[in-house]
Design an enzyme around this catalytic site. Structure first.
Site, PDB file in Angstrom:
ATOM      1  N   CYS A  31       0.881  -1.157   0.023  1.00  0.00           N
ATOM      2  CA  CYS A  31       0.008  -0.017   0.211  1.00  0.00           C
ATOM      3  C   CYS A  31       0.811   1.334   0.087  1.00  0.00           C
ATOM      4  O   CYS A  31       1.475   1.634  -1.003  1.00  0.00           O
ATOM      5  CB  CYS A  31      -0.893   0.117   1.419  1.00  0.00           C
ATOM      6  SG  CYS A  31      -2.576   0.912   1.246  1.00  0.00           S
TER       7      CYS A  31
ATOM      8  N   ARG B 225     -12.646   5.335  -3.749  1.00  0.00           N
ATOM      9  CA  ARG B 225     -11.763   4.412  -3.115  1.00  0.00           C
ATOM     10  C   ARG B 225     -12.158   2.887  -3.801  1.00  0.00           C
ATOM     11  O   ARG B 225     -13.243   2.621  -3.924  1.00  0.00           O
ATOM     12  CB  ARG B 225     -12.082   4.498  -1.824  1.00  0.00           C
ATOM     13  CG  ARG B 225     -10.976   3.861  -0.654  1.00  0.00           C
ATOM     14  CD  ARG B 225     -11.297   4.192   0.674  1.00  0.00           C
ATOM     15  NE  ARG B 225     -10.272   5.253   0.902  1.00  0.00           N
ATOM     16  CZ  ARG B 225      -9.036   4.805   1.331  1.00  0.00           C
ATOM     17  NH1 ARG B 225      -8.735   3.736   1.582  1.00  0.00           N
ATOM     18  NH2 ARG B 225      -8.264   5.808   1.555  1.00  0.00           N
TER      19      ARG B 225
ATOM     20  N   HIS C   5      -4.040  -6.414   1.320  1.00  0.00           N
ATOM     21  CA  HIS C   5      -3.765  -6.662   2.808  1.00  0.00           C
ATOM     22  C   HIS C   5      -4.524  -7.995   2.907  1.00  0.00           C
ATOM     23  O   HIS C   5      -4.388  -8.852   2.115  1.00  0.00           O
ATOM     24  CB  HIS C   5      -4.728  -5.624   3.268  1.00  0.00           C
ATOM     25  CG  HIS C   5      -4.119  -4.260   3.443  1.00  0.00           C
ATOM     26  ND1 HIS C   5      -2.924  -3.661   4.213  1.00  0.00           N
ATOM     27  CD2 HIS C   5      -4.598  -3.204   2.533  1.00  0.00           C
ATOM     28  CE1 HIS C   5      -2.785  -2.447   3.879  1.00  0.00           C
ATOM     29  NE2 HIS C   5      -3.661  -2.139   2.850  1.00  0.00           N
TER      30      HIS C   5
END
Lengths: 427, 243
Positions: free
Chosen positions: B99, B133, B195
């Protein structure tokens, strides 16, 4: 007249929905479409105003504490009992309680609101009192990041018209004081310096070394301070005096939340109740649904503990003794549970390694079992199906049992547990 | 502490654990630590904080994501240690950057307001902030089989010509939702948005990092036979979950 039509239709929808066995969201949705001003108009009529409680951990329990303390002082309280903390849920709750005259027969509303929904709510309904508990990383797949969550709460605080009560131990919360309107009173609650290591804020929680930052330099004096606790006896300092309550709540985080509740109630009630009376009433409050409530099933005491985020799970593991207690963990990944499993890796489960975990269940049982493996915690059974796992867990020996579960797992477990014991079906 | 001179130590370096550790990234360090032990090594976890001297001998380097405010604190320090990271990258030290640090290992990050934050350019890639997002379960195919995780980012990353991605998206958005790539790779340095955490559910990839570290340091790697059936089951479930 408008309100009466809305109410008639809303109630009819609710009856129809109940007959079909569906949940409580539909009536609220109908109301929202028919009459968007309904919730705001109804709440504006309440003579003592509208209290909103928000933050990451502890909303439901704190809302229950505030509701019961205000009721003990004689106020008729309207609250969103189901813990359904979205605006739609409040509309549905209003439909349930509105009187024949078309308005709520209460003095004051005490509402638990999820941080994101609180922003929508304050734009539509007049909030007089606000209590902000904490900001911890939680469900980042919904909020994106913790500073953004704090920003949402700032926006909420800017709409409060009379009083804002803030957690002085949490820097992101105490900083919100600068966002309130000039005429608004700001009060603080907190924990004594000696307990800093227990009530760590989010930044401290994520430090990986002993390199701790400087303690907050000018902590505002707290109107209510938790000065010590011993088991379930907690002592609060208010107005220069110390009062001790023998609490029925479990979990150290609830002791701090109780301080917030006391600060809020004193600002609402003023002379109407003494500090002593309030602390005494605090001792009568039992845990909210799914927050450490204990159910009796046959010869067993079964405790249900909701876990939603790393800070909450961490505190839950630390608060509840594990001696001779069988443990089950139920992890789902639906929207209300948090869809990203990463959060499990921010919890230290090594305290469970001595006793082990009996059952791991839920949609993401294997993710949880994998997590436990990396912390050397032995697991006896992995069974993703909640019904089967619960049966297995209840059949196993042991007089004390505890289930840590995410939100939708909690709802399903409560439905399943109804056949074993009388308990309120919340949703 | 082991004083066995035969203890095969692997130094696992975590960059900016306080600022760039937004969500479950600690799971990557824990996975490398345990699996190293299970494969017979003695892991040593070390940290690099902004402003401190950079530990030059690391066998594996790990970095995570952070909020925008955390990223600002590490920017300057990352540029200062950039040359040291380049040296490690060029000699084949395995690294995984998730990230935020993935983005800063690229050439730059341009925010939606137009501010440009310089990266260290280990990946010839650039990231542009976007108002939307991208969030959800993701599966990519890679040299290490399918890699399964959860993405949550508003930055869109575009790889330069010839840059290898970490993987190709099978389900999800990946780098930018347009070209089907996910992450980036340069020698043994991997950048990714995954993640979940990343390494626990992807043991084949985790072991690849340990293998590269061991080969560099000891000239050989004889893996232990590990039981990854839990990870296998968790992967099946994760891959079947809705976006």
């Amino acid at each position: 007249m408008r309100a009466k039509h809305t109410i008639l239709i809303g109630k009819a929808v609710k009856r129809a929905a109940r007959l079909r066995g569906s949940g409580t969201a539909l009536p609220g949705l109908v109301v929202e479409k028919l009459d968007p001003g309904f919730v705001g108009a109804q709440l504006a009529k309440l003579p003592r105003g509208v209290v909103v409680i928000s933050g990451t951990n502890g909303k439901t329990t704190t809302t229950k504490i505030v509701s019961e303390l205000l009721a003990s002082a004689g106020l008729k309280v309207f609250t969103n009992k189901t813990g359904s903390n979205f605006v739609r849920g409040i509309a549905a709750a209003i439909l349930d309680e509105v009187g024949p005259g078309g308005h709520l027969p209460h003095d004051i509303a005490v509402l638990e609101l999820d941080e994101a929904h609180a922003v929508q709510f304050v734009k539509r309904a007049p909030v007089t009192h606000l209590l902000l508990l904490n900001v911890m990383r939680d469900q980042l797949d919904r909020f994106g990041e913790i500073d953004y969550t704090a920003h949402l709460l700032e926006e909420v605080a800017a709409h409060a018209s009379q009083t804002v009560v803030l957690n002085r131990n949490d820097p992101r919360i105490s900083a919100i004081a600068s966002s309130v309107r000039p005429s608004v009173q700001v009060h603080y609650f907190g924990a004594d310096q000696s307990m800093q290591h227990i009530f760590v804020n989010d930044d401290k929680l994520y430090q990986s070394e002993s390199e701790m930052p400087m303690p907050p330099k000018d902590m505002a004096p707290a109107d209510v301070e938790l000065v010590r606790f011993d088991g379930r006896d907690a002592t609060f300092r208010m107005g220069g005096h110390d009062y001790t309550a023998d609490l029925q709540l479990e979990g150290v985080y609830n002791f701090l939340n109780a301080a917030g509740a006391l600060a809020l109630c004193t600002s609402v009630l003023g002379e109407q109740a003494s500090d002593e009376q309030l602390v005494k009433a605090l001792g009568h409050v039992t845990p909210a649904f799914g927050r450490g409530e204990t159910l009796r099933i046959g010869d067993t005491d079964l405790e249900l503990v909701l876990v939603k985020n790393p800070a909450g799970f961490r505190l839950a593991l630390a608060s509840f003794g594990s001696k001779d207690t069988s443990v089950m963990i139920a992890i789902n990944d639906r929207y209300a549970d948090g869809r990203d499993m990463s959060w499990l890796w921010d919890v230290d489960f090594s305290s469970l390694s001595a006793g082990g975990v009996d059952d791991v269940t839920g949609i993401r049982a294997y993710d949880m079992a994998l997590r436990l493996k990396y912390d050397n915690v032995p697991v006896a059974h992995i069974e993703p199906d909640l019904k089967a796992a619960l049966e297995l867990f209840l059949k196993s020996p042991g007089a004390k049992k505890r289930i840590f579960c995410t939100y939708t797992a909690m709802l399903e477990l409560r439905r399943l547990l109804r056949k074993y014991t009388k308990l309120e079906l919340m949703a | 502490m082991s004083t066995n001179i035969n203890a095969k130590t692997l130094r696992i370096l975590q960059l900016y654990p306080n600022e760039m550790n937004i969500y479950g990234d600690r799971g990557n360090v824990l996975t490398l630590e345990r699996r190293s032990e299970w494969h017979g090594f003695t892991p040593e976890i070390v940290y690099h904080h902004p402003g401190k001297p950079f530990p030059s001998d690391a066998d594996i380097v790990v970095g995570g994501g952070g909020q925008d405010s955390g990223q600002e604190k590490v920017q300057d320090d990352l540029l200062a240690i950039g040359h040291a990271l380049h040296e490690l990258a060029d000699v084949g030290v395995p690294m995984v950057m998730v990230c935020g640090l993935y983005q800063l290992f690229g050439n730059f990050f341009k925010t939606s307001e137009g501010t440009v934050i310089n990266g260290i350019g280990i990946f010839d890639a650039e990231t542009h902030g976007s108002p939307s997002r991208v969030i959800g379960n993701i599966v990519i195919s890679s040299d290490f089989g399918d890699v399964i995780g959860f993405e949550n980012h508003s930055g869109k990353t575009f790889l330069g010509r010839g840059v290898k991605p970490f993987g190709i998206v099978k389900k999800g958005a990946g780098n930018n939702g347009e070209d089907g790539t996910e992450g980036a790779r340069y020698k043994n340095v991997y950048g990714t948005y995954l993640h979940g955490s990343l390494l626990p559910k992807n043991p084949v990839f985790a072991d690849e990092l340990i293998k590269q570290a061991a080969l560099r340091k000891f000239g050989e790697f004889t893996p232990a036979q590990l039981d990854d059936s839990l990870a296998c089951q968790a992967r099946k479930v994760a891959a079947s979950r809705p976006r």
